[in-house]
Design a protein around this motif. Structure first.
Motif, PDB file in Angstrom:
ATOM      1  N   ARG A  66      -3.234   3.486   3.009  1.00 49.48           N
ATOM      2  CA  ARG A  66      -4.178   2.584   2.346  1.00 49.48           C
ATOM      3  C   ARG A  66      -3.476   1.310   1.922  1.00 49.48           C
ATOM      4  NH1 ARG A  66      -4.417   5.243  -2.461  1.00 49.48           N
ATOM      5  NH2 ARG A  66      -2.980   6.814  -1.714  1.00 49.48           N
ATOM      6  N   ARG A 121      -8.280  -6.944   8.244  1.00 46.16           N
ATOM      7  CA  ARG A 121      -9.735  -6.902   8.464  1.00 46.16           C
ATOM      8  C   ARG A 121     -10.177  -7.922   9.506  1.00 46.16           C
ATOM      9  NH1 ARG A 121      -9.826  -6.423   2.897  1.00 46.16           N
ATOM     10  NH2 ARG A 121     -10.332  -8.627   2.682  1.00 46.16           N
ATOM     11  N   GLU A 137      -3.526  -1.440  -0.691  1.00 44.47           N
ATOM     12  CA  GLU A 137      -4.067  -1.496  -2.052  1.00 44.47           C
ATOM     13  C   GLU A 137      -4.397  -2.939  -2.452  1.00 44.47           C
ATOM     14  OE1 GLU A 137      -5.021   0.988  -3.720  1.00 44.47           O
ATOM     15  OE2 GLU A 137      -3.996   2.673  -2.786  1.00 44.47           O
ATOM     16  N   ASP A 138      -4.997  -3.092  -3.613  1.00 48.18           N
ATOM     17  CA  ASP A 138      -5.446  -4.399  -4.095  1.00 48.18           C
ATOM     18  C   ASP A 138      -4.632  -4.835  -5.315  1.00 48.18           C
ATOM     19  OD1 ASP A 138      -7.065  -6.653  -4.247  1.00 48.18           O
ATOM     20  OD2 ASP A 138      -8.524  -5.672  -5.541  1.00 48.18           O
ATOM     21  N   TRP A 139      -3.323  -4.563  -5.309  1.00 48.21           N
ATOM     22  CA  TRP A 139      -2.548  -4.750  -6.533  1.00 48.21           C
ATOM     23  C   TRP A 139      -1.730  -6.035  -6.595  1.00 48.21           C
ATOM     24  CZ3 TRP A 139      -0.234   0.440  -4.931  1.00 48.21           C
ATOM     25  CH2 TRP A 139       0.674   0.291  -3.890  1.00 48.21           C
ATOM     26  N   SER A 140      -1.738  -6.828  -5.543  1.00 45.53           N
ATOM     27  CA  SER A 140      -0.964  -8.062  -5.560  1.00 45.53           C
ATOM     28  C   SER A 140      -1.575  -9.062  -4.586  1.00 45.53           C
ATOM     29  CB  SER A 140       0.488  -7.785  -5.160  1.00 45.53           C
ATOM     30  OG  SER A 140       0.546  -7.412  -3.790  1.00 45.53           O
ATOM     31  N   ALA A 174      -0.707  -8.020  -1.053  1.00 43.57           N
ATOM     32  CA  ALA A 174      -1.499  -6.892  -0.558  1.00 43.57           C
ATOM     33  C   ALA A 174      -2.901  -7.354  -0.159  1.00 43.57           C
ATOM     34  CB  ALA A 174      -1.572  -5.793  -1.618  1.00 43.57           C
ATOM     35  N   ARG A 175      -3.507  -8.193  -0.967  1.00 48.13           N
ATOM     36  CA  ARG A 175      -4.844  -8.702  -0.636  1.00 48.13           C
ATOM     37  C   ARG A 175      -4.803  -9.548   0.632  1.00 48.13           C
ATOM     38  NH1 ARG A 175      -4.792  -8.523  -6.173  1.00 48.13           N
ATOM     39  NH2 ARG A 175      -4.162 -10.703  -6.468  1.00 48.13           N
ATOM     40  N   ALA A 180      -4.452  -7.230   3.602  1.00 49.94           N
ATOM     41  CA  ALA A 180      -5.740  -6.580   3.858  1.00 49.94           C
ATOM     42  C   ALA A 180      -6.696  -7.536   4.566  1.00 49.94           C
ATOM     43  CB  ALA A 180      -6.347  -6.079   2.548  1.00 49.94           C
ATOM     44  N   ALA A 181      -6.734  -8.775   4.122  1.00 45.55           N
ATOM     45  CA  ALA A 181      -7.623  -9.767   4.744  1.00 45.55           C
ATOM     46  C   ALA A 181      -7.222 -10.025   6.192  1.00 45.55           C
ATOM     47  CB  ALA A 181      -7.605 -11.068   3.936  1.00 45.55           C
ATOM     48  N   GLY A 184       0.817  -1.195   0.000  1.00 45.86           N
ATOM     49  CA  GLY A 184       0.000   0.000   0.000  1.00 45.86           C
ATOM     50  C   GLY A 184       0.848   1.240   0.000  1.00 45.86           C
TER      51      GLY A 184
END
Length: 131
Positions: free
Chosen positions: A66, A82, A68-71, A74-75, A78-79, A49
């Protein structure tokens, strides 16, 4: 959006390092938040991010950014964030000026390279939350 403290003034980390207030001022004046990378677990191959804001305040080094959702990395970061499985922050830096104070190393000038999202921060109080 994530935000939290990547460093706290006057608090020893698990390695005996203590950051003095103002230690990041010169580095941030040169690079701003855009010059500091957001990594996953200090892996330079895995930027996850961007940091939109990095400031020194009365408590420590505050960061806001932030994921990001680019790899896939990164996902995954993020998971984990969360779900509450990862909420630590850790700094990657070069020490520009420090002194010994007993068993502690007091860092008074730091060249900040990156702030990572980590599972286990060296400074237990360095945490982020989702905002």
């Amino acid at each position: 959006m994530i935000q939290g403290y990547a460093s706290l003034w006057g608090v020893a980390d698990l390695n005996g390092d203590v950051v003095q207030a103002g230690a990041f001022a010169d580095s941030l004046a040169k690079t701003g938040a855009q010059g500091v990378r957001m990594l996953n677990q200090h892996d330079a191959r895995a930027p996850v991010g961007v940091w939109d804001e990095i400031i020194e305040d009365e408590r420590g080094l505050f960061v806001r950014g932030r994921i990001e959702d680019w790899s896939p990395e990164a996902r995954f970061a993020a998971a984990l964030s969360r779900a509450g499985a990862m909420d630590g922050l850790s700094i990657g830096y070069r020490t520009a000026r420090a002194r010994r104070q007993g068993r502690l190393r007091v860092l008074s000038e730091i060249e900040l390279w990156e702030v990572s999202l980590v599972t286990f921060p060296m400074l237990p109080g360095a945490r982020f939350g989702l905002g």
